[in-house]
Design a protein around this motif. Sequence first.
Motif, PDB file in Angstrom:
ATOM      1  N   VAL A 209      13.721  27.646  34.345  1.00  0.00           N
ATOM      2  CA  VAL A 209      12.867  28.758  34.800  1.00  0.00           C
ATOM      3  C   VAL A 209      12.077  28.328  36.038  1.00  0.00           C
ATOM      4  O   VAL A 209      11.852  29.110  36.961  1.00  0.00           O
ATOM      5  CB  VAL A 209      11.925  29.204  33.658  1.00  0.00           C
ATOM      6  N   ARG A 210      11.692  27.063  36.083  1.00  0.00           N
ATOM      7  CA  ARG A 210      10.862  26.544  37.182  1.00  0.00           C
ATOM      8  C   ARG A 210      11.638  26.473  38.502  1.00  0.00           C
ATOM      9  O   ARG A 210      11.032  26.505  39.572  1.00  0.00           O
ATOM     10  CB  ARG A 210      10.372  25.146  36.785  1.00  0.00           C
ATOM     11  N   GLN A 211      12.961  26.377  38.412  1.00  0.00           N
ATOM     12  CA  GLN A 211      13.758  26.220  39.633  1.00  0.00           C
ATOM     13  C   GLN A 211      14.134  27.554  40.286  1.00  0.00           C
ATOM     14  O   GLN A 211      14.743  27.563  41.346  1.00  0.00           O
ATOM     15  CB  GLN A 211      15.047  25.450  39.306  1.00  0.00           C
ATOM     16  N   VAL A 212      13.803  28.676  39.652  1.00  0.00           N
ATOM     17  CA  VAL A 212      14.133  29.981  40.221  1.00  0.00           C
ATOM     18  C   VAL A 212      13.142  30.281  41.341  1.00  0.00           C
ATOM     19  O   VAL A 212      11.925  30.236  41.148  1.00  0.00           O
ATOM     20  CB  VAL A 212      14.087  31.075  39.133  1.00  0.00           C
ATOM     21  N   ARG A 213      13.664  30.592  42.531  1.00  0.00           N
ATOM     22  CA  ARG A 213      12.835  30.807  43.718  1.00  0.00           C
ATOM     23  C   ARG A 213      13.046  32.213  44.268  1.00  0.00           C
ATOM     24  O   ARG A 213      13.902  32.968  43.810  1.00  0.00           O
ATOM     25  CB  ARG A 213      13.203  29.773  44.798  1.00  0.00           C
ATOM     26  N   GLY A 214      12.283  32.529  45.316  1.00  0.00           N
ATOM     27  CA  GLY A 214      12.368  33.849  45.934  1.00  0.00           C
ATOM     28  C   GLY A 214      13.725  34.131  46.558  1.00  0.00           C
ATOM     29  O   GLY A 214      14.164  35.277  46.593  1.00  0.00           O
ATOM     30  N   ASP A 215      14.415  33.063  47.040  1.00  0.00           N
ATOM     31  CA  ASP A 215      15.714  33.319  47.682  1.00  0.00           C
ATOM     32  C   ASP A 215      16.808  33.624  46.662  1.00  0.00           C
ATOM     33  O   ASP A 215      17.953  33.886  47.039  1.00  0.00           O
ATOM     34  CB  ASP A 215      16.130  32.137  48.569  1.00  0.00           C
ATOM     35  N   HIS A 216      16.480  33.594  45.371  1.00  0.00           N
ATOM     36  CA  HIS A 216      17.453  33.975  44.341  1.00  0.00           C
ATOM     37  C   HIS A 216      17.391  35.469  44.039  1.00  0.00           C
ATOM     38  O   HIS A 216      18.169  35.953  43.197  1.00  0.00           O
ATOM     39  CB  HIS A 216      17.198  33.195  43.044  1.00  0.00           C
ATOM     40  N   LEU A 217      16.462  36.200  44.648  1.00  0.00           N
ATOM     41  CA  LEU A 217      16.328  37.627  44.345  1.00  0.00           C
ATOM     42  C   LEU A 217      17.626  38.367  44.653  1.00  0.00           C
ATOM     43  O   LEU A 217      18.192  38.226  45.746  1.00  0.00           O
ATOM     44  CB  LEU A 217      15.186  38.250  45.161  1.00  0.00           C
TER      45      LEU A 217
END
Length: 821
Positions: A209-217
Amino acid sequence: MALFNMKAPVEYGEQQEAFEHFLSDFKTSPQETITTALGNITINEDDLSDDYDFMDEDDEGGQQRRQQRAQKEPVHKYKLMLQELANRKINEVVIELDDIHTFEEDLGLQLKLVESVEKNTKHYVEILSRAIDKLMPQPTQGLAFKDDVLDVLMANRTQRNADLVEGAERTGDPTMLNEQYPAQLTRRYTLVFKPRTAMSGEPLKALSVRQVRGDHLGHLITIRGIATRVSDVKPIVQVSAYTCDRCGCEIFQPVSDKQYGPLTLCPSKDCKENQAKGQLYPSSRASKFLPFQEVKIQELAEQVPIGQIPRTLTVHCFGTLVRQVKPGDTVDISGIFLPTPYTGFQAMRAGLLTDTYLEAHDVVQHKKAYEDMQIDPLMERKMAKFMQSGHQYEMLAKSIAPEIFGHLDVKKALLLLLVGGVTKEVGDGMRIRGDINICLMGDPGVAKSQLLKYISKVAPRGVYTSGRGSSGVGLTAAVMRDPVTDEMVLEGGALVLADNGICCIDEFDKMDDNDRTAIHEVMEQQTISISKAGISTSLNARTSILAAANPLYGRYNTRLTAVENINLPAALLSRFDVMFLLLDTPTRETDAQLAKHVAYVHMHNKHPELDTANGMVFSPAEVRAYVAKARTFRPVLPQSVADYMVKTYVRLRNQHKRNEKKAQNFGHTTPRTLLGIVRLAQALARLRFSNTVVQEDVDEALRLIEASKESLAMDDGNRSGRRGLNASSKIFNLVKGLADSGACRAEDAGEEEEEEENENEFGVELSLRKVKERVIAKGFTENQWLTALEEYTDLNIWQTTGNGSRLVFIVADDREGSLEL
């Protein structure tokens, strides 16, 4: 100044045509599936040759082999899927990105279909849905009166859309197409994508969960975590339908957001021309709803950095993906990472902040339930090979936590805990539990907690909790307010989460008495009765309890009796089938072996070679597969074993009575003890893949119950100054204990009608072979056993009969007296 026109980075029209080509022409060969199932073993044409085989004489086998040979031709995977969809046999379309990648590589297309889908998944769900609608074949099965009302509605809607398209082409009036039903109303399926398994030859890793960033939207990502909260399944509106009270038109409003404004005035052509302003009334019958479930997943413990707390993420499940996750499951969820604005009162407080969620497309369980487990043929052959050796019981027990030194009997009991007995439901509805409960009571540093942790990881549903950190409500159920619906709901505790699994409770002695009483009902009736906040119900908690506790003062106090040291109520103790007492008594040989073992584990980061066949140790996944196969059997007790068990129980009660007189009582022998022996014997029969319990199973169950008190007997022996006992005296005390407990009885002892009179006249009769096996298993040599046998025969303590096959004790008139030295 005119704005610049930016060309779209991809041609959606071309890609849709490519997807249509993929759905209609993609072929897959069953050989690929066979190779994967056999563990990447390649099958040559010679292996599947059509030469004569004597096995072909079997009609059924030959027919199956002919069918398998016929299945070698490639099949149109998605074309067949669409036909099943048209025939209403399935309601989910799974598009595997690996298949699209293979298709694109084979044809040499440069459309970057897979990358486009992964980066803009939400849009491509609609594009592929259009392709499916275009290619949907005619159903091969017509509508009948038995079909669902929805089938009839769908057929009528599809027919009307087709008529409108035909009319628009005939008259050349494209406005007629605006009167078509929305596409969502004519689709009776959920389209989901299955992510790629590997990229550039390397397997793809799931994100935390911590590795999910804005560029994954907007991207298709895979997240690993543990499900902490699962809401109820509720219908969510996808298309809202209304009926006008003036013109009678049906109006459809597709809904794509969390909130929408219901239509009130009729927007139809008739109402506008007549300025009638017809009122719209919702029509739930013509609307379309999808099943919806909200899941909260949390980071795994190993994914959390130092000094941080685990983060959570909301997952939305629609359609066929609901009810696939239960609280406590470790899962890989693939889906689209999307933003969503806060709504309602939260929006006033949040201001410009936006929440994020994952729209689920694929769910992979890490630990499947035993009944859902698929055992591959490679594992089946391996299990069959070890079944032939006859040592599977010992090998599986040694494979449980091999890094922990010794405790073989404890590991055997834990293996039986994983397998479990047979749960029976009597005709009148009364339920007799088959789950085994075990308590490990012992000094600090005997690896109790490590054993608990290992079992909670091996079991498909294993919940680990600590006594001090658990309240009665946390173990059973708490009344909470549901954040989605704002209703009062029951939140299941550790025992409910471990339903059909194992609940490991550490520091059992540190729990408050009020909290501990919550476990009483679970351990026998396997239900939790709740009456609070207007909710009165009974929850299932069909779980095995594995508890670890310390004695009263931290360490076992030799000046107090065993009952005073254990310090648990008798009502709770009788519910445990096996109560292991593990004392940390210093002995030179054992301490040296333990120190070597620990040093080896620290030096080599693995356990030493075990004395099993070829040093073989089963991995946790293999143990789980073996247990899953064993649990499919339902052993029963034949009459001879039942009679043997009855006489054994009577002997145990007599021994308990004598121990009470000598103040050497360890625990109470109750009817629950008899049920515990039955459950352990059934678990042993399951390990042999047998549906019948034999006398050896009962003997081994009795031996385990005996072994649970072994460390106490050793300690008592040391305290009473028996250090000088020679081997013969130790062997005699061991054999006398076997006779008192009813173990190692002769095979046909239960068949004799006048056995009780014989016993009074001649004494207890044991099988010499079984006694010898037990004595040698305790570490004595064969010479020591023969010396002891001859020595006590000369003293007229026992005699051998039946051509040296039986050992008979010669008893005095005082049956209550003790022969122990």
